[in-house]
Motif scaffolding. Structure first.
Motif, PDB file in Angstrom:
ATOM      1  N   ASN A 214     -25.625 -11.272 -53.914  1.00  0.00           N
ATOM      2  CA  ASN A 214     -26.677 -10.262 -54.024  1.00  0.00           C
ATOM      3  C   ASN A 214     -27.124 -10.183 -55.481  1.00  0.00           C
ATOM      4  N   ALA A 215     -28.143 -10.992 -55.815  1.00  0.00           N
ATOM      5  CA  ALA A 215     -28.635 -11.060 -57.190  1.00  0.00           C
ATOM      6  C   ALA A 215     -29.971 -10.359 -57.377  1.00  0.00           C
ATOM      7  N   ALA A 216     -30.601  -9.926 -56.290  1.00  0.00           N
ATOM      8  CA  ALA A 216     -31.878  -9.223 -56.415  1.00  0.00           C
ATOM      9  C   ALA A 216     -31.674  -7.920 -57.178  1.00  0.00           C
ATOM     10  N   GLY A 217     -32.601  -7.590 -58.059  1.00  0.00           N
ATOM     11  CA  GLY A 217     -32.498  -6.349 -58.831  1.00  0.00           C
ATOM     12  C   GLY A 217     -33.475  -6.362 -59.984  1.00  0.00           C
ATOM     13  N   GLY A 218     -33.401  -5.345 -60.816  1.00  0.00           N
ATOM     14  CA  GLY A 218     -34.297  -5.277 -61.967  1.00  0.00           C
ATOM     15  C   GLY A 218     -34.514  -3.852 -62.424  1.00  0.00           C
ATOM     16  N   LEU A 219     -35.239  -3.746 -63.519  1.00  0.00           N
ATOM     17  CA  LEU A 219     -35.559  -2.431 -64.065  1.00  0.00           C
ATOM     18  C   LEU A 219     -36.546  -1.712 -63.154  1.00  0.00           C
ATOM     19  N   PRO A 220     -36.547  -0.375 -63.180  1.00  0.00           N
ATOM     20  CA  PRO A 220     -37.460   0.364 -62.307  1.00  0.00           C
ATOM     21  C   PRO A 220     -38.911   0.139 -62.694  1.00  0.00           C
ATOM     22  N   GLU A 221     -39.779   0.345 -61.720  1.00  0.00           N
ATOM     23  CA  GLU A 221     -41.215   0.232 -61.984  1.00  0.00           C
ATOM     24  C   GLU A 221     -41.631   1.282 -63.007  1.00  0.00           C
ATOM     25  N   PRO A 222     -42.515   0.917 -63.969  1.00  0.00           N
ATOM     26  CA  PRO A 222     -42.977   1.887 -64.965  1.00  0.00           C
ATOM     27  C   PRO A 222     -43.643   3.089 -64.297  1.00  0.00           C
ATOM     28  N   ALA A 223     -43.365   4.267 -64.823  1.00  0.00           N
ATOM     29  CA  ALA A 223     -43.941   5.484 -64.261  1.00  0.00           C
ATOM     30  C   ALA A 223     -45.431   5.540 -64.556  1.00  0.00           C
ATOM     31  N   SER A 224     -46.190   6.004 -63.581  1.00  0.00           N
ATOM     32  CA  SER A 224     -47.611   6.222 -63.796  1.00  0.00           C
ATOM     33  C   SER A 224     -47.814   7.691 -64.156  1.00  0.00           C
ATOM     34  N   GLY A 225     -48.624   7.944 -65.173  1.00  0.00           N
ATOM     35  CA  GLY A 225     -48.821   9.317 -65.605  1.00  0.00           C
ATOM     36  C   GLY A 225     -47.704   9.784 -66.511  1.00  0.00           C
ATOM     37  N   ASP A 226     -47.461  11.063 -66.521  1.00  0.00           N
ATOM     38  CA  ASP A 226     -46.456  11.679 -67.376  1.00  0.00           C
ATOM     39  C   ASP A 226     -45.057  11.359 -66.856  1.00  0.00           C
ATOM     40  N   PRO A 227     -44.253  10.584 -67.608  1.00  0.00           N
ATOM     41  CA  PRO A 227     -42.936  10.184 -67.108  1.00  0.00           C
ATOM     42  C   PRO A 227     -41.937  11.335 -67.031  1.00  0.00           C
ATOM     43  N   SER A 228     -42.281  12.489 -67.624  1.00  0.00           N
ATOM     44  CA  SER A 228     -41.340  13.614 -67.614  1.00  0.00           C
ATOM     45  C   SER A 228     -41.467  14.474 -66.366  1.00  0.00           C
ATOM     46  N   THR A 229     -42.471  14.222 -65.539  1.00  0.00           N
ATOM     47  CA  THR A 229     -42.650  15.051 -64.344  1.00  0.00           C
ATOM     48  C   THR A 229     -41.576  14.742 -63.313  1.00  0.00           C
ATOM     49  N   LEU A 230     -41.317  15.696 -62.451  1.00  0.00           N
ATOM     50  CA  LEU A 230     -40.342  15.485 -61.389  1.00  0.00           C
ATOM     51  C   LEU A 230     -40.746  14.333 -60.483  1.00  0.00           C
ATOM     52  N   GLU A 231     -42.043  14.219 -60.208  1.00  0.00           N
ATOM     53  CA  GLU A 231     -42.518  13.153 -59.336  1.00  0.00           C
ATOM     54  C   GLU A 231     -42.253  11.782 -59.950  1.00  0.00           C
ATOM     55  N   ALA A 232     -42.498  11.657 -61.274  1.00  0.00           N
ATOM     56  CA  ALA A 232     -42.260  10.387 -61.956  1.00  0.00           C
ATOM     57  C   ALA A 232     -40.778  10.050 -61.996  1.00  0.00           C
ATOM     58  N   GLN A 233     -39.944  11.067 -62.240  1.00  0.00           N
ATOM     59  CA  GLN A 233     -38.511  10.844 -62.254  1.00  0.00           C
ATOM     60  C   GLN A 233     -37.997  10.396 -60.882  1.00  0.00           C
ATOM     61  N   LEU A 234     -38.508  11.045 -59.839  1.00  0.00           N
ATOM     62  CA  LEU A 234     -38.103  10.681 -58.485  1.00  0.00           C
ATOM     63  C   LEU A 234     -38.486   9.242 -58.179  1.00  0.00           C
ATOM     64  N   ALA A 235     -39.697   8.849 -58.565  1.00  0.00           N
ATOM     65  CA  ALA A 235     -40.155   7.478 -58.316  1.00  0.00           C
ATOM     66  C   ALA A 235     -39.297   6.469 -59.073  1.00  0.00           C
ATOM     67  N   GLN A 236     -38.946   6.798 -60.322  1.00  0.00           N
ATOM     68  CA  GLN A 236     -38.120   5.889 -61.115  1.00  0.00           C
ATOM     69  C   GLN A 236     -36.743   5.702 -60.493  1.00  0.00           C
ATOM     70  N   TRP A 237     -36.115   6.796 -60.088  1.00  0.00           N
ATOM     71  CA  TRP A 237     -34.778   6.714 -59.508  1.00  0.00           C
ATOM     72  C   TRP A 237     -34.807   6.010 -58.155  1.00  0.00           C
ATOM     73  N   HIS A 238     -35.829   6.287 -57.362  1.00  0.00           N
ATOM     74  CA  HIS A 238     -35.949   5.571 -56.096  1.00  0.00           C
ATOM     75  C   HIS A 238     -36.084   4.074 -56.336  1.00  0.00           C
ATOM     76  N   SER A 239     -36.879   3.695 -57.330  1.00  0.00           N
ATOM     77  CA  SER A 239     -37.082   2.288 -57.646  1.00  0.00           C
ATOM     78  C   SER A 239     -35.776   1.632 -58.086  1.00  0.00           C
ATOM     79  N   SER A 240     -35.032   2.289 -58.968  1.00  0.00           N
ATOM     80  CA  SER A 240     -33.764   1.736 -59.450  1.00  0.00           C
ATOM     81  C   SER A 240     -32.761   1.558 -58.316  1.00  0.00           C
ATOM     82  N   LEU A 241     -32.617   2.593 -57.500  1.00  0.00           N
ATOM     83  CA  LEU A 241     -31.647   2.528 -56.411  1.00  0.00           C
ATOM     84  C   LEU A 241     -32.053   1.490 -55.364  1.00  0.00           C
ATOM     85  N   ALA A 242     -33.333   1.427 -55.061  1.00  0.00           N
ATOM     86  CA  ALA A 242     -33.793   0.465 -54.061  1.00  0.00           C
ATOM     87  C   ALA A 242     -33.551  -0.967 -54.518  1.00  0.00           C
ATOM     88  N   GLN A 243     -33.891  -1.268 -55.775  1.00  0.00           N
ATOM     89  CA  GLN A 243     -33.784  -2.635 -56.273  1.00  0.00           C
ATOM     90  C   GLN A 243     -32.336  -3.071 -56.514  1.00  0.00           C
TER      91      GLN A 243
END
Length: 238
Positions: free
Chosen positions: A76-105
């Motif tokens: 299992n070698a698939a993986g990588g850094l999370p997708e860059p946040a769109s908009g303000d990276p400090s928002t809850l929505e941006a944080q949620l997207a980043q964590w979802h991306s990290s965990l998924a990948q």
């Protein structure tokens, strides 16, 4: 006798190097990736079977498993850094997207693929998960996902080892000449990462590939549930 090997994320970097190492010994190697053109080109160059598969998709992973017979080695070698946040990276929505991306990948790709092919693993098979030194320090959502990968690996080993299947993590330190940093690694940061090592050199994809090859060998049958740190001493254990 030739073994069957599946390497997710096998079109570049560490995954590709691992696939090449097994293919060099005439093993039957399957590699996956999300881009059809990249998969086809890499498979041709390596001498492997290429399968287009987004390992974050349960449907795609299920289709991948249906194409395989008995499996000797899963990497299992698939993986990588999370997708860059769109908009303000400090928002809850941006944080949620980043964590979802990290965990998924970095976690769910391994979990979904392993569960999908688990019935095809036999006595003597092995599962190798590619982790990261980021799980030990300063890793953010990426490091947390890799730490979760190691925790899951331990429980997976307890489940599968009685069936003769080993499960281990290779925790890679800084590895040069990959697409991991997207060409954005500054020279100063490169020097700092090298200086953290004891042997004063960056890791190579071949360092990781050779470790994976050993873990799939008869000499590693009593190694399971472990995290193997391959980082030149940048992070040490006792």
């Amino acid at each position: 006798m030739s073994r069957t090997v599946l390497v997710t994320g096998g079109t570049s970097g560490i995954g590709r190097a691992i696939a090449q190492r097994f293919a060099a010994d005439q093993e039957e190697v399957f590699i996956t990736g999300r881009n059809p053109d990249t998969v086809a080109q890499a498979a041709k160059e390596i001498g492997a079977h290429g399968v287009v598969c987004d390992a974050t998709s349960a449907e795609r992973v299920g289709e991948l498993a249906a194409q395989l017979g008995d499996l000797d080695v899963l990497v299992n070698a698939a993986g990588g850094l999370p997708e860059p946040a769109s908009g303000d990276p400090s928002t809850l929505e941006a944080q949620l997207a980043q964590w979802h991306s990290s965990l998924a990948q970095n976690l769910l790709t391994a979990v979904l693929t392993t569960v999908a092919v688990q019935a095809k693993l036999t006595n003597g098979s092995c599962v190798i998960n590619i982790g990261s030194i980021g799980a030990e320090r300063r890793g953010g959502s990426y490091g947390a996902a890799k730490a979760a990968l190691a925790a899951w690996n331990a429980s997976l080993s307890a489940e599968l080892a009685p069936k003769g299947i080993t499960c281990n993590v290779i925790s890679a330190g800084f590895v040069a000449d990959t697409n991991f940093f997207g060409g954005q690694l500054a020279e100063e940061r490169h020097r700092a990462l090298v200086n953290e090592t004891h042997n004063k050199r960056p890791g190579t994809v071949d360092d990781i590939a050779q470790t994976a090859y050993f873990l799939a060998s008869s000499g590693a049958r009593h190694i399971t549930g472990q995290t193997i740190h391959v980082n030149g001493g940048a992070f040490t254990t006792r």
